[in-house]
Design a protein around this motif. Structure first.
Motif, PDB file in Angstrom:
ATOM      1  N   HIS A 246       0.801  -1.222   0.000  1.00  0.00           N
ATOM      2  CA  HIS A 246       0.000   0.000   0.000  1.00  0.00           C
ATOM      3  C   HIS A 246       0.838   1.277   0.000  1.00  0.00           C
ATOM      4  CE1 HIS A 246      -3.663  -2.339   0.703  1.00  0.00           C
ATOM      5  NE2 HIS A 246      -2.967  -3.031   1.581  1.00  0.00           N
ATOM      6  N   GLY A 247       2.134   1.184   0.271  1.00  0.00           N
ATOM      7  CA  GLY A 247       2.951   2.388   0.348  1.00  0.00           C
ATOM      8  C   GLY A 247       2.877   2.993   1.732  1.00  0.00           C
ATOM      9  N   SER A 248       4.012   3.216   2.331  1.00  0.00           N
ATOM     10  CA  SER A 248       4.058   3.686   3.699  1.00  0.00           C
ATOM     11  C   SER A 248       3.779   5.185   3.802  1.00  0.00           C
ATOM     12  CB  SER A 248       5.431   3.384   4.308  1.00  0.00           C
ATOM     13  OG  SER A 248       5.525   3.879   5.625  1.00  0.00           O
ATOM     14  N   ALA A 249       3.251   5.589   4.931  1.00  0.00           N
ATOM     15  CA  ALA A 249       3.095   7.006   5.251  1.00  0.00           C
ATOM     16  C   ALA A 249       4.292   7.512   6.042  1.00  0.00           C
ATOM     17  CB  ALA A 249       1.811   7.227   6.057  1.00  0.00           C
ATOM     18  N   ILE A 250       5.299   6.654   6.219  1.00  0.00           N
ATOM     19  CA  ILE A 250       6.461   7.003   7.044  1.00  0.00           C
ATOM     20  C   ILE A 250       7.745   6.679   6.294  1.00  0.00           C
ATOM     21  CG2 ILE A 250       7.668   6.599   9.222  1.00  0.00           C
ATOM     22  CD1 ILE A 250       4.971   5.683  10.392  1.00  0.00           C
ATOM     23  N   PRO A 273       2.724  17.146   7.309  1.00  0.00           N
ATOM     24  CA  PRO A 273       3.893  16.287   7.511  1.00  0.00           C
ATOM     25  C   PRO A 273       4.600  16.602   8.823  1.00  0.00           C
ATOM     26  CG  PRO A 273       4.375  17.986   5.886  1.00  0.00           C
ATOM     27  CD  PRO A 273       2.926  18.114   6.212  1.00  0.00           C
ATOM     28  N   VAL A 274       5.057  15.561   9.501  1.00  0.00           N
ATOM     29  CA  VAL A 274       5.753  15.700  10.780  1.00  0.00           C
ATOM     30  C   VAL A 274       7.151  15.097  10.640  1.00  0.00           C
ATOM     31  CG1 VAL A 274       5.806  14.951  13.199  1.00  0.00           C
ATOM     32  CG2 VAL A 274       3.639  15.655  12.145  1.00  0.00           C
ATOM     33  N   VAL A 275       8.172  15.857  11.036  1.00  0.00           N
ATOM     34  CA  VAL A 275       9.518  15.280  11.129  1.00  0.00           C
ATOM     35  C   VAL A 275       9.788  14.995  12.603  1.00  0.00           C
ATOM     36  CG1 VAL A 275      10.461  16.322   9.044  1.00  0.00           C
ATOM     37  CG2 VAL A 275      10.600  17.571  11.201  1.00  0.00           C
ATOM     38  N   MET A 276      10.453  13.870  12.854  1.00  0.00           N
ATOM     39  CA  MET A 276      10.691  13.449  14.230  1.00  0.00           C
ATOM     40  C   MET A 276      12.019  12.710  14.328  1.00  0.00           C
ATOM     41  SD  MET A 276       8.333  10.879  16.557  1.00  0.00           S
ATOM     42  CE  MET A 276       6.903  11.921  16.313  1.00  0.00           C
ATOM     43  N   ALA A 277      12.762  13.001  15.381  1.00  0.00           N
ATOM     44  CA  ALA A 277      14.006  12.282  15.656  1.00  0.00           C
ATOM     45  C   ALA A 277      14.005  11.897  17.126  1.00  0.00           C
ATOM     46  CB  ALA A 277      15.218  13.148  15.333  1.00  0.00           C
ATOM     47  N   PHE A 319       1.131  13.517   1.023  1.00  0.00           N
ATOM     48  CA  PHE A 319       2.473  14.062   0.782  1.00  0.00           C
ATOM     49  C   PHE A 319       2.934  13.685  -0.613  1.00  0.00           C
ATOM     50  CE2 PHE A 319       7.094  14.166   0.999  1.00  0.00           C
ATOM     51  CZ  PHE A 319       7.315  15.390   1.626  1.00  0.00           C
ATOM     52  N   SER A 320       3.602  14.607  -1.288  1.00  0.00           N
ATOM     53  CA  SER A 320       4.094  14.366  -2.641  1.00  0.00           C
ATOM     54  C   SER A 320       5.461  13.689  -2.567  1.00  0.00           C
ATOM     55  CB  SER A 320       4.191  15.688  -3.421  1.00  0.00           C
ATOM     56  OG  SER A 320       4.629  15.473  -4.740  1.00  0.00           O
ATOM     57  N   TRP A 321       5.448  12.373  -2.409  1.00  0.00           N
ATOM     58  CA  TRP A 321       6.687  11.620  -2.185  1.00  0.00           C
ATOM     59  C   TRP A 321       7.619  11.676  -3.374  1.00  0.00           C
ATOM     60  CZ3 TRP A 321       7.553  10.198   2.656  1.00  0.00           C
ATOM     61  CH2 TRP A 321       6.470   9.966   3.508  1.00  0.00           C
ATOM     62  N   GLU A 322       7.113  11.612  -4.574  1.00  0.00           N
ATOM     63  CA  GLU A 322       7.959  11.548  -5.758  1.00  0.00           C
ATOM     64  C   GLU A 322       8.647  12.872  -6.060  1.00  0.00           C
ATOM     65  OE1 GLU A 322       5.809  10.048  -9.066  1.00  0.00           O
ATOM     66  OE2 GLU A 322       5.385   8.103  -8.124  1.00  0.00           O
ATOM     67  N   PRO A 324       8.663  16.457  -3.717  1.00  0.00           N
ATOM     68  CA  PRO A 324       8.116  17.342  -2.681  1.00  0.00           C
ATOM     69  C   PRO A 324       7.903  18.772  -3.145  1.00  0.00           C
ATOM     70  CG  PRO A 324       9.902  16.013  -1.802  1.00  0.00           C
ATOM     71  CD  PRO A 324       9.911  15.799  -3.272  1.00  0.00           C
ATOM     72  N   LEU A 325       8.672  19.220  -4.145  1.00  0.00           N
ATOM     73  CA  LEU A 325       8.485  20.573  -4.657  1.00  0.00           C
ATOM     74  C   LEU A 325       7.160  20.700  -5.391  1.00  0.00           C
ATOM     75  CD1 LEU A 325      12.075  21.426  -5.960  1.00  0.00           C
ATOM     76  CD2 LEU A 325      10.963  22.219  -3.866  1.00  0.00           C
ATOM     77  N   ARG A 326       6.761  19.653  -6.091  1.00  0.00           N
ATOM     78  CA  ARG A 326       5.494  19.670  -6.808  1.00  0.00           C
ATOM     79  C   ARG A 326       4.331  19.808  -5.835  1.00  0.00           C
ATOM     80  NH1 ARG A 326       5.503  14.867 -10.148  1.00  0.00           N
ATOM     81  NH2 ARG A 326       4.578  13.783  -8.380  1.00  0.00           N
ATOM     82  N   GLY A 327       4.506  19.291  -4.643  1.00  0.00           N
ATOM     83  CA  GLY A 327       3.456  19.378  -3.641  1.00  0.00           C
ATOM     84  C   GLY A 327       3.265  20.774  -3.096  1.00  0.00           C
ATOM     85  N   ARG A 328       4.221  21.677  -3.379  1.00  0.00           N
ATOM     86  CA  ARG A 328       4.098  23.049  -2.873  1.00  0.00           C
ATOM     87  C   ARG A 328       3.756  24.040  -3.972  1.00  0.00           C
ATOM     88  NH1 ARG A 328       9.123  22.095  -0.256  1.00  0.00           N
ATOM     89  NH2 ARG A 328      10.078  23.895  -1.269  1.00  0.00           N
ATOM     90  N   GLU A 329       3.506  23.556  -5.181  1.00  0.00           N
ATOM     91  CA  GLU A 329       3.182  24.452  -6.278  1.00  0.00           C
ATOM     92  C   GLU A 329       1.803  25.068  -6.085  1.00  0.00           C
ATOM     93  OE1 GLU A 329       3.587  22.041  -9.739  1.00  0.00           O
ATOM     94  OE2 GLU A 329       5.764  22.149  -9.766  1.00  0.00           O
TER      95      GLU A 329
END
Length: 329
Positions: A246-250, A273-277, A319-322, A324-329
């Motif tokens: 199914h493709g991961s969300a992480i 989107p959340v970044v986490m460390a 999220f535009s995985w392929e 990410p810049l396209r996702g902000r257009e």
């Protein structure tokens, strides 16, 4: 008319102010809950997380220098992206695996016959999805240890450093703290910042303007991270689907030593989107099983953050995985 506009402005400002106060209170409450979970852990914890849509952050000792273990491979990925962007490296270029680079630990390349020709993309992919140590050494040889550290410095990372190749002795002059940290050092805030660079596709450390090829480069890197095989830390309680279908969300990169368990992730939620460390060290539980206490705790911390910030859960399609810049257009 002017009075009506003024009243509207005051009303909007008041609503925004109340909203900010409520969010600040929620963040403080979340901080307290995370600290309570971390306090039960038999070891030490450093954490930084940020919702890239809302700007909300939480942190626990986020600026304390920690052992990276294999999460330093995120720094190698960043330099690879920069060199590919600059035309100094190509994903399709061929590298030759030699016996001298084959080392123990995670991965498969150490088990194969040499010499063996593989592409740089293959090497980076194995370095991520299987945390292949031999592939990592090949990547370091190709990109250059000093160059990787120059890239980390140029990215503004003051406490992130790759000291040497994996399972090989340090060579040449070394920083005085190398024996303490081993392979590499970082902080939770800085490593989350590396993941954020990929999420926002902020390449080009010498110039902020994006180039046409940046999006696909970031997409290739995120594809590797999204297919990372170790799902026992941040994804543990967040994702129950068969991600191979199914493709991961992480997208994430783990790192582990006997007394260390770490994970760095980009999580696609329904509320941004959340970044986490999360870095754990001096851990009492040193079992190499899925029941390791540090890994369970990392999963609980991640689950709590996501539930607070995105009660509706994850959404891989948000999220535009392929690119990410396209996702902000």
């Amino acid at each position: 008319m002017h009075k009506a506009i003024l009243r509207t402005f005051i009303l909007v400002a008041g609503v925004l102010s109340v909203g900010c106060m409520v969010r600040a209170q929620e963040d403080a409450a979340l901080d307290a809950e995370l600290k309570a979970i971390a306090a039960q852990h038999e070891g030490k914890v450093a954490l930084f997380a940020q919702n890239l849509k809302t700007g909300q952050t939480v942190s626990l000792d986020a600026d304390v220098a920690v052992k990276t273990a294999s999460t330093i491979k995120m720094g190698i990925l960043l330099d690879a992206a920069e060199q590919i962007r600059a035309g100094k490296a190509k994903l399709e270029e061929k590298l030759v695996l030699e016996h001298a680079n084959q080392v123990e630990g995670s991965g498969v390349l150490a088990q194969l016959d040499t010499p063996l020709a593989v592409t740089l993309k293959d090497v980076l992919t194995l370095m991520v999805i299987l945390s292949d140590n031999t592939a990592t050494n090949m990547a370091i040889d190709r990109l250059g240890l000093d160059q990787i550290n120059r890239t980390l410095k140029a990215a503004g990372l003051k406490q992130t450093y790759l000291y040497k190749k994996v399972y090989m002795p340090a060579t040449g002059p070394m920083p005085a703290d190398q024996p303490k940290f081993g392979l590499g050092k970082t902080t939770a805030r800085e490593m989350a910042g590396v993941m954020r660079r990929f999420a926002e596709c902020r390449l080009g450390l010498d110039s902020p303007a994006a180039l046409p090829g940046d999006g696909p480069i970031c997409g290739t890197i995120l594809h590797m991270l999204r297919n990372q095989q170790d799902r026992d830390d941040i994804p543990r309680y967040l994702e129950s689907l068969d991600t191979s279908e199914h493709g991961s969300a992480i997208a994430n990169k783990t790192g582990a030593l006997d007394e260390v368990r770490n994970d760095v992730a980009l999580i696609a939620t329904k509320n941004g989107p959340v970044v986490m460390a999360v870095f754990t060290y001096d851990n009492k539980d040193q079992r190499w099983t899925g029941d390791n206490g540090a890994q369970q705790m990392i999963g609980k911390l991640a689950e709590m953050v996501v539930k607070k910030w995105s009660p509706a859960g994850l959404d891989a399609g948000s999220f535009s995985w392929e690119d990410p810049l396209r996702g902000r257009e």
